[in-house]
Scaffold this motif. Structure first.
Motif, PDB file in Angstrom:
ATOM      1  N   LYS A 133     -40.696 -12.921 131.072  1.00 57.18           N
ATOM      2  CA  LYS A 133     -40.006 -13.383 129.851  1.00 57.18           C
ATOM      3  C   LYS A 133     -39.734 -12.199 128.935  1.00 57.18           C
ATOM      4  CE  LYS A 133     -41.897 -17.987 129.313  1.00 57.18           C
ATOM      5  NZ  LYS A 133     -42.948 -18.697 128.619  1.00 57.18           N
ATOM      6  N   GLN A 134     -40.755 -11.338 128.823  1.00 59.34           N
ATOM      7  CA  GLN A 134     -40.599 -10.180 127.946  1.00 59.34           C
ATOM      8  C   GLN A 134     -39.559  -9.202 128.515  1.00 59.34           C
ATOM      9  OE1 GLN A 134     -43.815  -7.234 127.590  1.00 59.34           O
ATOM     10  NE2 GLN A 134     -43.997  -7.927 125.476  1.00 59.34           N
ATOM     11  N   ALA A 135     -39.628  -8.966 129.824  1.00 54.86           N
ATOM     12  CA  ALA A 135     -38.653  -8.049 130.448  1.00 54.86           C
ATOM     13  C   ALA A 135     -37.244  -8.599 130.309  1.00 54.86           C
ATOM     14  CB  ALA A 135     -39.013  -7.854 131.926  1.00 54.86           C
ATOM     15  N   ALA A 136     -37.110  -9.924 130.465  1.00 52.55           N
ATOM     16  CA  ALA A 136     -35.781 -10.542 130.347  1.00 52.55           C
ATOM     17  C   ALA A 136     -35.284 -10.444 128.907  1.00 52.55           C
ATOM     18  CB  ALA A 136     -35.847 -12.003 130.791  1.00 52.55           C
ATOM     19  N   ALA A 137     -36.187 -10.648 127.944  1.00 51.80           N
ATOM     20  CA  ALA A 137     -35.784 -10.564 126.530  1.00 51.80           C
ATOM     21  C   ALA A 137     -35.286  -9.171 126.207  1.00 51.80           C
ATOM     22  CB  ALA A 137     -36.964 -10.938 125.634  1.00 51.80           C
ATOM     23  N   SER A 138     -35.902  -8.177 126.833  1.00 49.03           N
ATOM     24  CA  SER A 138     -35.480  -6.798 126.570  1.00 49.03           C
ATOM     25  C   SER A 138     -34.081  -6.535 127.166  1.00 49.03           C
ATOM     26  CB  SER A 138     -36.572  -5.884 127.127  1.00 49.03           C
ATOM     27  OG  SER A 138     -36.097  -4.643 127.402  1.00 49.03           O
ATOM     28  N   VAL A 139     -33.824  -7.080 128.377  1.00 46.32           N
ATOM     29  CA  VAL A 139     -32.474  -6.954 128.969  1.00 46.32           C
ATOM     30  C   VAL A 139     -31.448  -7.663 128.075  1.00 46.32           C
ATOM     31  CG1 VAL A 139     -31.008  -7.630 130.943  1.00 46.32           C
ATOM     32  CG2 VAL A 139     -33.333  -6.787 131.352  1.00 46.32           C
ATOM     33  N   ILE A 140     -31.797  -8.858 127.611  1.00 48.37           N
ATOM     34  CA  ILE A 140     -30.864  -9.638 126.784  1.00 48.37           C
ATOM     35  C   ILE A 140     -30.568  -8.903 125.462  1.00 48.37           C
ATOM     36  CG2 ILE A 140     -30.664 -11.799 125.424  1.00 48.37           C
ATOM     37  CD1 ILE A 140     -30.127 -12.159 128.438  1.00 48.37           C
ATOM     38  N   ALA A 141     -31.604  -8.292 124.874  1.00 49.58           N
ATOM     39  CA  ALA A 141     -31.385  -7.550 123.621  1.00 49.58           C
ATOM     40  C   ALA A 141     -30.401  -6.404 123.859  1.00 49.58           C
ATOM     41  CB  ALA A 141     -32.721  -7.031 123.090  1.00 49.58           C
ATOM     42  N   ASP A 142     -30.563  -5.682 124.978  1.00 50.84           N
ATOM     43  CA  ASP A 142     -29.650  -4.574 125.299  1.00 50.84           C
ATOM     44  C   ASP A 142     -28.231  -5.085 125.546  1.00 50.84           C
ATOM     45  OD1 ASP A 142     -31.774  -2.881 125.116  1.00 50.84           O
ATOM     46  OD2 ASP A 142     -32.017  -2.568 127.286  1.00 50.84           O
ATOM     47  N   VAL A 143     -28.119  -6.199 126.271  1.00 50.02           N
ATOM     48  CA  VAL A 143     -26.788  -6.757 126.584  1.00 50.02           C
ATOM     49  C   VAL A 143     -26.100  -7.201 125.287  1.00 50.02           C
ATOM     50  CG1 VAL A 143     -25.595  -8.706 127.693  1.00 50.02           C
ATOM     51  CG2 VAL A 143     -27.352  -7.454 128.953  1.00 50.02           C
ATOM     52  N   THR A 144     -26.859  -7.834 124.405  1.00 50.89           N
ATOM     53  CA  THR A 144     -26.278  -8.336 123.148  1.00 50.89           C
ATOM     54  C   THR A 144     -25.757  -7.172 122.300  1.00 50.89           C
ATOM     55  OG1 THR A 144     -27.886 -10.141 123.240  1.00 50.89           O
ATOM     56  CG2 THR A 144     -26.777  -9.807 121.138  1.00 50.89           C
ATOM     57  N   GLU A 145     -26.541  -6.112 122.240  1.00 50.17           N
ATOM     58  CA  GLU A 145     -26.132  -4.951 121.445  1.00 50.17           C
ATOM     59  C   GLU A 145     -24.887  -4.299 122.047  1.00 50.17           C
ATOM     60  OE1 GLU A 145     -29.459  -2.350 120.606  1.00 50.17           O
ATOM     61  OE2 GLU A 145     -28.031  -0.724 120.221  1.00 50.17           O
TER      62      GLU A 145
END
Ligand code: NDP
Length: 296
Positions: free
Chosen positions: A10-22
């Motif tokens: 979940k944490q690793a996915a949240a980090s990917v999502i944060a990068d994608v959003t930015e």
């Protein structure tokens, strides 16, 4: 032996999502391009509808233009392929995902072949599968679940898996084969096991990295695991859970998690391991596809 490190998907996915959003926001500000994802679902399977809903809402969270097409169970090949053709031709759509499984009268291979390879964000078209097989990671799109599982492996070991033995149980086009190719590209020594493999337990005990993608609840036992190994559990199995009352169910992986945690060095839980990575990598692929069209 200490309990295994729990790999937090979940944490690793949240980090990917944060990068994608930015990166999405930057892409739109600098070029005006907004990544577009079209998700197509045929029929009424409740689990598939839940996955599609989750994909759509995540696409919106990332700042994408997201569209869902729900087609009736009796949709024909011609109707489905006409829709895919329209989405292929639509410049606002950078990624097309046809949710699997399709109803039995439809041939998934045939439909997936119709998706333009550059819009095939699930990475299942033969062109993208072939690019992974030949080691072309710069122009292809890598299928989402193996890409996500690989990210978790690399978090633990770094990019170079030289000297490590990897065993994957399962040889599907969806997961086992592409996962094997990704591990091989990272220099692991790879064995892909399947239902005809002899003495699976002995083979698994030789693995530094053990990846289970079988679809058999808790099949992989603690005594199949080498002490300190990294265990990636891809399985998602719904089993009865009488403790939750009549008709109650819970999700388990392909690995006997509680016992395996006593032996492994690191392990992914189910849920909360590989599952969240799949959606995150779908968003990442859609962004990549949008960036590539923007560059022409
Ligand atoms: P498939 O059914 O396509 O493939 C299963 C594989 O496991 C086959 O290669 C089969 O061998 C092998 N197998 C079956 N039984 C045994 C056995 N007793 N011993 C050894 N090998 C066996 O499944 P998928 O690859 O599509 O999915 C595997 C699991 O991963 C499922 O639980 C699925 O729900 C989950 N999954 C999870 C995702 C996620 O987002 N986390 C995404 C995709 C899948 P053979 O080829 O010889 O028949």
């Amino acid at each position: 032996m200490m309990a295994a490190h729990v790999i937090d998907g979940k944490q690793a996915a949240a980090s990917v999502i944060a990068d994608v959003t930015e990166a999405t926001s930057l892409l739109e500000r600098t070029t005006g391009t907004k990544p577009g994802l079209a998700v197509v679902i045929v029929g009424n399977d409740p689990a598939s509808h839940a996955y599609v809903k989750a994909k759509n809402s995540m696409a919106q969270r990332c700042g994408f233009h997201s569209r869902q097409f729900s087609l009736p169970e009796q949709t024909t090949h011609e109707e489905l392929e006409t829709l895919v053709g329209k989405l292929n031709a639509d410049p606002a759509v950078h990624g097309i995902l046809v949710q699997l499984p399709l109803p039995t009268h439809l041939n998934a291979e045939r439909v997936l072949m119709r998706i333009l390879p550059q819009k095939d964000v699930d990475g299942l078209n033969v062109v993208n599968a072939g690019k992974i097989a030949t080691g072309d990671f710069s122009s292809g799109l890598i299928s989402c679940t193996p890409a996500g599982a690989m990210l978790l492996v690399k978090q633990r070991y770094g990019d170079d898996l030289s000297g490590l033995n990897a065993v994957i149980i399962g040889r599907s086009n969806l997961f086992g084969k592409p996962m094997g190719l990704l591990l091989l590209a990272a220099n692991a020594t790879v064995t892909i096991a399947h239902s005809r493999t002899q003495d699976l337990k002995a083979l698994c005990r030789n693995a530094d990295i053990l990846v289970a993608a079988v679809g058999q609840p808790e099949m992989v036992k603690a005594d199949w695991i080498r002490s300190g190994a990294t265990v990636i559990d891809v399985g998602i199995n719904r089993v009865p859970a009488p403790e939750k009352g009549e008709g109650g169910t819970r999700l388990v992986g392909d690995v006997d998690y509680t016992a395996a945690s006593e032996v492994a060095g690191a392990i992914t839980p189910v849920p909360g391991g590989v599952g969240p990575m799949t959606i995150a990598m779908l968003m990442n692929n859609t962004l990549i596809a949008a960036c590539r069209t923007d560059r022409g």
